[in-house]
Design a protein around this motif. Structure first.
Motif, PDB file in Angstrom:
ATOM      1  N   GLY A  44       0.786  -1.218   0.000  1.00 44.03           N
ATOM      2  CA  GLY A  44       0.000   0.000   0.000  1.00 44.03           C
ATOM      3  C   GLY A  44       0.819   1.270   0.000  1.00 44.03           C
ATOM      4  N   GLN A  45       2.115   1.183   0.379  1.00 43.30           N
ATOM      5  CA  GLN A  45       2.944   2.379   0.430  1.00 43.30           C
ATOM      6  C   GLN A  45       4.409   2.013   0.242  1.00 43.30           C
ATOM      7  N   VAL A  46       5.210   3.041   0.008  1.00 41.95           N
ATOM      8  CA  VAL A  46       6.646   2.834  -0.154  1.00 41.95           C
ATOM      9  C   VAL A  46       7.195   2.204   1.126  1.00 41.95           C
ATOM     10  N   PRO A  47       7.974   1.110   1.043  1.00 43.05           N
ATOM     11  CA  PRO A  47       8.517   0.474   2.257  1.00 43.05           C
ATOM     12  C   PRO A  47       9.330   1.449   3.093  1.00 43.05           C
ATOM     13  N   GLY A  48       9.051   1.489   4.376  1.00 42.25           N
ATOM     14  CA  GLY A  48       9.751   2.391   5.284  1.00 42.25           C
ATOM     15  C   GLY A  48      10.839   1.677   6.063  1.00 42.25           C
ATOM     16  N   TRP A  49      11.628   2.457   6.793  1.00 43.57           N
ATOM     17  CA  TRP A  49      12.689   1.889   7.611  1.00 43.57           C
ATOM     18  C   TRP A  49      12.081   0.992   8.682  1.00 43.57           C
ATOM     19  N   GLY A  50      12.631  -0.189   8.835  1.00 49.89           N
ATOM     20  CA  GLY A  50      12.119  -1.156   9.779  1.00 49.89           C
ATOM     21  C   GLY A  50      11.193  -2.174   9.153  1.00 49.89           C
ATOM     22  N   SER A  51      10.810  -1.957   7.889  1.00 47.07           N
ATOM     23  CA  SER A  51       9.914  -2.899   7.217  1.00 47.07           C
ATOM     24  C   SER A  51      10.694  -4.104   6.705  1.00 47.07           C
ATOM     25  N   ASP A  52      10.009  -5.229   6.571  1.00 47.93           N
ATOM     26  CA  ASP A  52      10.648  -6.435   6.041  1.00 47.93           C
ATOM     27  C   ASP A  52      11.163  -6.205   4.628  1.00 47.93           C
ATOM     28  N   ALA A  53      10.390  -5.453   3.837  1.00 51.96           N
ATOM     29  CA  ALA A  53      10.788  -5.216   2.443  1.00 51.96           C
ATOM     30  C   ALA A  53      12.083  -4.423   2.350  1.00 51.96           C
ATOM     31  N   LEU A  54      12.237  -3.402   3.200  1.00 52.86           N
ATOM     32  CA  LEU A  54      13.460  -2.607   3.140  1.00 52.86           C
ATOM     33  C   LEU A  54      14.647  -3.392   3.677  1.00 52.86           C
ATOM     34  N   ARG A  55      14.435  -4.199   4.738  1.00 48.47           N
ATOM     35  CA  ARG A  55      15.537  -5.024   5.247  1.00 48.47           C
ATOM     36  C   ARG A  55      16.023  -6.001   4.184  1.00 48.47           C
ATOM     37  N   ALA A  56      15.073  -6.593   3.449  1.00 51.67           N
ATOM     38  CA  ALA A  56      15.458  -7.524   2.381  1.00 51.67           C
ATOM     39  C   ALA A  56      16.236  -6.789   1.303  1.00 51.67           C
ATOM     40  N   ALA A  57      15.797  -5.581   0.964  1.00 53.84           N
ATOM     41  CA  ALA A  57      16.505  -4.789  -0.046  1.00 53.84           C
ATOM     42  C   ALA A  57      17.904  -4.426   0.426  1.00 53.84           C
ATOM     43  N   TYR A  58      18.053  -4.123   1.727  1.00 55.66           N
ATOM     44  CA  TYR A  58      19.362  -3.748   2.261  1.00 55.66           C
ATOM     45  C   TYR A  58      20.337  -4.920   2.163  1.00 55.66           C
ATOM     46  N   VAL A  59      19.848  -6.116   2.426  1.00 57.88           N
ATOM     47  CA  VAL A  59      20.691  -7.311   2.289  1.00 57.88           C
ATOM     48  C   VAL A  59      21.161  -7.453   0.842  1.00 57.88           C
ATOM     49  N   GLU A  60      20.244  -7.316  -0.088  1.00 55.78           N
ATOM     50  CA  GLU A  60      20.599  -7.484  -1.500  1.00 55.78           C
ATOM     51  C   GLU A  60      21.540  -6.382  -1.968  1.00 55.78           C
ATOM     52  N   CYS A  61      21.303  -5.157  -1.515  1.00 51.97           N
ATOM     53  CA  CYS A  61      22.191  -4.058  -1.899  1.00 51.97           C
ATOM     54  C   CYS A  61      23.580  -4.241  -1.293  1.00 51.97           C
ATOM     55  N   GLY A  62      23.645  -4.767  -0.072  1.00 51.02           N
ATOM     56  CA  GLY A  62      24.938  -5.041   0.540  1.00 51.02           C
ATOM     57  C   GLY A  62      25.726  -6.084  -0.237  1.00 51.02           C
ATOM     58  N   LYS A  63      25.036  -7.117  -0.689  1.00 52.50           N
ATOM     59  CA  LYS A  63      25.686  -8.146  -1.509  1.00 52.50           C
ATOM     60  C   LYS A  63      26.187  -7.549  -2.821  1.00 52.50           C
ATOM     61  N   ALA A  64      25.354  -6.704  -3.432  1.00 56.47           N
ATOM     62  CA  ALA A  64      25.745  -6.080  -4.698  1.00 56.47           C
ATOM     63  C   ALA A  64      26.950  -5.164  -4.505  1.00 56.47           C
ATOM     64  N   ALA A  65      26.971  -4.420  -3.389  1.00 56.01           N
ATOM     65  CA  ALA A  65      28.088  -3.513  -3.110  1.00 56.01           C
ATOM     66  C   ALA A  65      29.390  -4.288  -2.926  1.00 56.01           C
TER      67      ALA A  65
END
Length: 260
Positions: A44-65
């Motif tokens: 329903g909205q852009v994933p915010g800090w603390g959301s499961d979606a943003l945590r998953a994205a942070y993991v993937e971005c860390g791997k990419a970095a």
């Protein structure tokens, strides 16, 4: 991947803002380099800090970095930034996010990205340019203790041949869970950091404990928003007293004397 982005606004570590950016050549001054992209799940909205979606994205971005740099990104003077869709774009169906890397000139929460020129690709890899690799550092902190050592301070890059008081030894990954209090962080990190410092010097932790002129220091997780996003690392440094700074690396020093 490989695109570079600039912005008229601040791009800050641990900040939940999403500044407007535009693509430029990496030979032009810029603040971010794109290392990957991904897609948020519908919601329903852009994933915010603390959301499961943003945590998953942070993991993937860390791997990419890490893949882009050639070694774990925590060992560089960089931070990972996640560019999210604007609310209006989200309503229109946008779900993509952008993984960016930004250079900083100090540790700590809410540090702003530096303007830089050139790519960071492969910078931390063996044989890479290595300009962003954490090595020696100068500490900036509150009053040191009676022996001249800091317990928690901001680190800035320094030439190992110049006067400095710290050297990067590695990082400690905290266990997932509730954001840890100051005391809990101390208990979890202290012995692990000392082990990293001992390894840097080529000593056992017991032998390091017998030295009074070198001590481990680590960064605290002062930014709860970063924790909520999935960042759970403390950086560890070998440090010397403010009264006896050094002019050489302590790597492999063993039980030998410091080079003042």
């Amino acid at each position: 991947m490989g695109a570079c982005l600039t912005s008229g606004g601040n791009i800050v570590s641990g900040d939940k803002g999403d500044p407007v950016t535009k693509e430029v050549g990496c030979g032009t001054a810029h603040k971010l380099e794109v290392v990957g992209t991904g897609r948020f799940p519908d919601g329903g909205q852009v994933p915010g800090w603390g959301s499961d979606a943003l945590r998953a994205a942070y993991v993937e971005c860390g791997k990419a970095a890490t893949a882009y740099l050639g070694a774990d990104w925590h060992g560089g003077w960089v931070f990972v930034h996640i560019g999210r869709p604007a609310t209006s774009d989200w309503i229109s169906g946008a779900r993509g996010y952008v993984c960016g890397l930004a250079e900083v000139d100090r540790t700590g929460p809410y540090e702003a990205a530096r303007q830089r020129i050139g790519t960071v690709k492969g910078d931390l890899a063996p044989g890479g340019a290595g300009k962003l690799a954490q090595r020696c550092a100068t500490l900036i902190g509150q009053a040191p203790d009676a022996q001249g050592f800091y317990d928690g301070a901001t680190a800035t890059p320094a030439d190992c041949a110049a006067v400095h008081d710290a050297e990067y030894a590695g990082f400690v990954e905290h266990s997932a869970g509730v954001y840890p209090a100051y005391e809990s962080q101390q208990v979890f990190v202290r012995t692990r950091c000392d082990a990293l410092v001992a390894s840097l010097l080529g000593l056992t932790p017991q032998a390091l404990g017998k030295r009074r002129d070198v001590r481990g220091m680590f960064t605290y997780l002062d930014n709860e928003m970063e924790w909520q996003a999935g960042e759970r690392t403390s950086l560890c440094y070998a440090t010397v007293s403010q009264g006896h700074k050094v002019r050489a690396s302590v790597k492999g020093l063993g039980s030998g004397p410091l080079q003042y």
